[in-house]
Design a protein around this motif. Structure first.
Motif, PDB file in Angstrom:
ATOM      1  N   ARG A   1       2.820   1.041 -22.906  1.00 52.36           N
ATOM      2  CA  ARG A   1       2.768   2.380 -23.500  1.00 52.36           C
ATOM      3  C   ARG A   1       3.574   2.421 -24.797  1.00 52.36           C
ATOM      4  O   ARG A   1       3.174   3.065 -25.776  1.00 52.36           O
ATOM      5  CB  ARG A   1       3.319   3.425 -22.522  1.00 52.36           C
ATOM      6  N   PHE A   2       4.708   1.748 -24.802  1.00 52.01           N
ATOM      7  CA  PHE A   2       5.543   1.678 -25.998  1.00 52.01           C
ATOM      8  C   PHE A   2       4.792   0.994 -27.148  1.00 52.01           C
ATOM      9  O   PHE A   2       4.726   1.512 -28.274  1.00 52.01           O
ATOM     10  CB  PHE A   2       6.827   0.919 -25.654  1.00 52.01           C
ATOM     11  N   LYS A   3       4.193  -0.150 -26.877  1.00 52.42           N
ATOM     12  CA  LYS A   3       3.460  -0.872 -27.916  1.00 52.42           C
ATOM     13  C   LYS A   3       2.227  -0.090 -28.361  1.00 52.42           C
ATOM     14  O   LYS A   3       1.886  -0.067 -29.546  1.00 52.42           O
ATOM     15  CB  LYS A   3       3.056  -2.257 -27.403  1.00 52.42           C
ATOM     16  N   THR A   4       1.562   0.543 -27.409  1.00 49.52           N
ATOM     17  CA  THR A   4       0.385   1.353 -27.750  1.00 49.52           C
ATOM     18  C   THR A   4       0.785   2.506 -28.662  1.00 49.52           C
ATOM     19  O   THR A   4       0.086   2.838 -29.623  1.00 49.52           O
ATOM     20  CB  THR A   4      -0.283   1.894 -26.476  1.00 49.52           C
ATOM     21  N   TYR A   5       1.924   3.113 -28.349  1.00 46.61           N
ATOM     22  CA  TYR A   5       2.429   4.218 -29.175  1.00 46.61           C
ATOM     23  C   TYR A   5       2.659   3.742 -30.609  1.00 46.61           C
ATOM     24  O   TYR A   5       2.224   4.384 -31.575  1.00 46.61           O
ATOM     25  CB  TYR A   5       3.729   4.754 -28.576  1.00 46.61           C
TER      26      TYR A   5
END
Length: 854
Positions: free
Chosen positions: A85-89
């Motif tokens: 989720r962090f990388k996607t953000y």
């Protein structure tokens, strides 16, 4: 045996837990509860001991526990999910600005300067509302993916830690931060820490540069505590709002001028500069100096470029909130700047003074207004107040035309939202509810949340708040040496089933924290009603130099110890973001009763509605706009000219009346014996009307589209061809200034048969003869200014340009004529005026010249 050497041992992070290292150095975790949960799970007791600091968790966790978690399938699954989720953000391709970039005039970054940023309780470089707003602004800029950079100071001692002594008096305890325990990194160039130098009187102050990742945004932090500096210079960035006037001006030179020099060292050229409050206004002076040097411009020519791309937000109508420095202090610090810039000190000093009735001191707010072409207050009402407050900066300009607009503040919803409500929204509004944060129609769906679910979730959070408040009060009293019997009484303080009202903010006297105690008898009855009791939880700090604010805290503390009151009133010391979250998420009702109109906006009350809370507030700041008579309650009347004593009387009476006759009965009315259905309807109305409007996504989008992009477009006009347009505009302004006093309006004729009987809608011819002297008539606009009138002013005026029809006559006058059309009945007033005009003016009144008919 005394150790020969002490050193710190940090655990080795197992390879499988390496994603934690990437997460910890980006404070995206501050608004993502799942990310914080990963660190809390390492050691819940340690998590509270380190004030919820992820980086300290990785520095202090036991090696065995980290190894254990690296083999825990459930923990690893959650870590992998959160990291994705962090990388996607960070890499999301469909953000607001990515979709807008092709059509946006922004080609470079926005530099956002603020003296404080409040991101999280474990990063104590903020004092209160201004800092929290700055932090939320950054988070929203990250969410929107704006090209955005923050600038502030890195304070060794932060603000201060509040302790309440046994007499109920606030004491300030100094913090001492180890920067390696913060999620900041040294900025390096060619492998060496970046050190810039800022001229200050007859020396250069060395400034180290740090950076912090805030989602997709970078915040740079300036630090003078470096070995190269003498002790007094190392102390400049020691404490937020600490020291005396000397410290303050030095901090503001480092922030404003140092920040601009830092960008030069980093080879970053911001396209827009945003000054959040006047603390950073010296940045304009450094920008002018650098533009003069790089393009061989005069001071005023460079000013045109700088001002066109500067945005300024003023946050307070309270005089103490607007920094000002004496003539001697300004001469001491800026005489050299004036000599280098080819401007006399007297001319320079006018940039910090009003045009009419100037105060002797140099105002940072006025400097920011004079060197910005885009300015705003932080609510619609505050915009009005600011236009009146700073009208004297624009001589002769009506307050309605003073170029200060408004953007109403908001809050970063994810930061302040309880995870329990986030899960509720996901279940009943949809997985994508975060993508609809500003969609008012979407938020109408809150009525789909079953009343019992909404209520039980809120009650759970209130129960947690009560436990938290008792724990904090018990620790405070134990520290002050209270007896075991007194400590046991804390367990009977507050009740999970009682209407709970919160009040938490800076204890400035105008915020009237003690208004509630103005009628002790009525308060006693409210607290101790046998069937419908009420309880209050207070928190907040007074500035260390504000004895009036400290006295207010002492009075609240006195009531927390008084028989008949002590079980229903609590004060939680050392107010910070964590205490704020507990309160915003747990109280039923939020009390806000400042002296109107001194609350510029206020944001604490905006944090309640997404968590099911309701507002009870004076009609000041943002609540004037949000209140719709169904989503909360308004205290008192919209008094505009009552003295403070009168306002206190009216507002206290209204506060008690609302509580006794409306709020308390509504809360305790449960038709089915279980749920206060009418109260829940108000919760839902509050949630669906406040949440989509009073958030920073809406706010920062508004800043971008109304201010940042306009500033970038204006800058693009002045920078080509070695800033030729800026130089030409400066020359034109100099000519206008030199000759303006020659302009006079010799005669005005209004063609009406009977001034007491002008029919609505009938055109009225206005004619004026104007003498211009050496001013070119093509460089001005002659205008009829008319509208409904009281005895003193023209209200809601209409401006009608008049056309040149004759002249010059024998006296050198030109004749101008036009028609006005009264649109309604009543008393009307009319004047004629002359204002300078040029296609390159960014503000209509930036020249501050206007001539009126008499």
């Amino acid at each position: 045996m005394h150790p020969h050497l002490t050193f710190h041992v940090t655990p080795k992070l197992p390879e499988r837990l390496e994603p934690l290292r990437q997460i910890v150095m980006n404070i995206w975790w501050s608004w993502e509860p799942e990310a914080r949960g990963l660190f809390r799970e390492i050691n819940p007791e340690l998590w509270h001991r380190v004030n919820h600091s992820p980086i300290r968790m990785l520095q202090l966790a036991s090696q065995d526990r980290l190894v254990e978690l690296s083999r825990d399938p459930d923990y690893l699954h959650r870590l992998d999910t959160t990291f994705r989720r962090f990388k996607t953000y960070l890499d999301r391709p469909d953000t607001y600005f990515k979709k807008r970039a092709a059509d946006s005039p922004l080609n470079g970054p926005i530099a956002y300067f603020s003296a404080e940023f409040g991101f999280h309780e474990s990063i104590p470089i903020y004092s209160g509302g201004l800092g929290i707003l700055s932090g939320d602004h950054c988070k929203a800029a990250s969410d929107l993916d704006l090209p955005f950079i923050g600038v502030t100071l890195l304070y060794r001692h932060g603000y201060f830690k509040q302790q309440i002594n046994s007499d109920g008096w606030q004491e300030a305890r100094e913090l001492d931060q180890n920067f390696h325990q913060l999620p900041v990194e040294e900025v390096t160039i060619n492998g060496k820490p970046l050190i810039i130098h800022v001229p200050m009187i007859h020396r250069n102050v060395a400034v180290k540069v740090w950076k912090m990742a805030v989602g997709r945004v970078t915040l740079y932090l300036l630090d003078t505590d470096v070995p190269e500096n003498p002790h007094e210079d190392r102390e400049i960035t020691a404490q937020l709002y600490g020291g005396n006037k000397e410290t303050r001006i030095q901090q503001e030179i480092i922030l404003g001028m140092g920040g601009v020099r830092m960008f030069d060292a980093l080879n970053i050229e911001p396209e827009v500069y945003h000054m959040n409050e006047g603390h950073s206004a010296f940045l304009s002076l450094e920008r002018i100096r650098r533009r003069m040097a790089s393009h061989n411009l005069s001071f005023r020519a460079a000013l045109q470029v700088v001002a066109a791309s500067n945005v300024f937000t003023t946050h307070t109508p309270v005089p103490a909130g607007n920094d000002a420095f004496s003539p001697n202090m300004m001469r001491h610090y800026f005489a050299g700047y004036c000599a280098d810039s080819g401007i006399s000190f007297d001319d320079f000093y006018t940039f910090g003074q009003a045009t009419v009735h100037p105060d002797p001191d140099f105002s940072m707010t006025i400097l920011a207004l004079r060197t910005s072409r885009h300015a705003n207050g932080v609510s619609a009402l505050h915009g009005e107040v600011s236009r009146e407050m700073w009208q004297n900066v624009w001589a002769g300009v009506p307050s309605s035309e003073v170029p200060i607009s408004s953007v109403t503040n908001g809050v970063h919803t994810k930061t302040w939202l309880a995870p329990e409500f986030s899960r509720l929204f996901t279940k009943y509004l949809g997985d994508d509810w975060e993508d609809h944060i500003t969609d008012t129609e979407f938020w109408g769906r809150v009525t789909n949340i079953p009343a019992e679910k909404l209520w039980s979730t809120h009650q759970h959070l209130k129960s947690r708040l009560v436990d938290f408040a008792r724990e904090r009060v018990r620790k405070q009293r134990k520290r002050n040496g209270e007896t075991p019997d007194e400590l046991r009484k804390v367990s009977k303080m507050l009740d999970r089933d009682i209407l709970t009202i919160g009040f938490a903010r800076r204890f400035a006297t105008y915020k009237r924290a003690t208004l509630l105690f103005s009628d002790e008898e009525r308060l006693f009855k409210l607290l101790n009603h046998t069937e419908r009791p009420v309880q209050f939880i207070f928190a907040g700090k007074a500035h260390p130099a504000d004895d009036g604010g400290k006295a207010f805290i002492q009075k609240v503390i006195e009531f927390t110890r008084r028989e008949g009151f002590c079980h229903r009133i609590a004060f939680i010391e050392d107010y910070d973001a964590y205490i704020g979250r507990r309160l915003y998420q747990g109280v039923d009702l939020w009390l806000n009763n400042p002296l109107r109109p001194l609350e510029a906006s206020g944001t604490s009350g905006m944090k309640l509605p997404p968590n099911g809370g309701i507002n009870l507030s004076v009609l000041d700041g943002w609540w004037c706009e949000a209140y719709n008579k169904k989503n909360g309650w308004a205290i008192g009347e919209e008094i505009t000219d009552g003295d403070p004593t009168f306002q206190n009387h009216v507002d206290a009476a209204s506060l008690y009346h609302l509580l006794e006759s409306q709020i308390v009965p509504l809360y305790y009315t449960k038709p089915d014996g279980n749920l206060p259905l009418a109260w829940i309807q108000v919760m839902q109305e509050s949630m669906k009307t406040v949440t989509p409007m009073y958030n920073t996504e809406r706010m920062v989008t508004e800043y971008n589209e109304r201010f940042y992009e306009r500033a970038a477009k204006a800058r693009s006009i002045f920078t080509p061809n070695d800033c030729a347009a800026a130089a030409a505009l400066a020359d034109w302004k100099n000519e206008i200034r030199r000759n303006w006093e020659q302009i006079r309006i010799d005669h005005v004729d209004v063609a009406v048969t009977d001034p007491l009987d002008v029919p609505v809608g009938d055109p009225v011819t206005v004619e004026a003869r104007v003498h211009f002297g050496e001013v070119n008539p093509d460089h001005v606009s002659v205008e009829a200014y008319y509208g409904e009138s009281d005895e003193h002013n023209i209200i809601s005026p209409t401006i009608q340009p008049l056309e040149r029809v004759e002249g010059p006559d024998q006296t050198g006058c030109l004749t101008y004529r036009g028609q006005i059309i009264p649109s309604d009945s009543g008393a009307f007033g009319l004047s004629v005026r002359v204002v300078p005009t040029s296609p390159h003016l960014v503000q209509a009144h930036e020249l501050r010249r206007i001539t009126w008919s008499h």
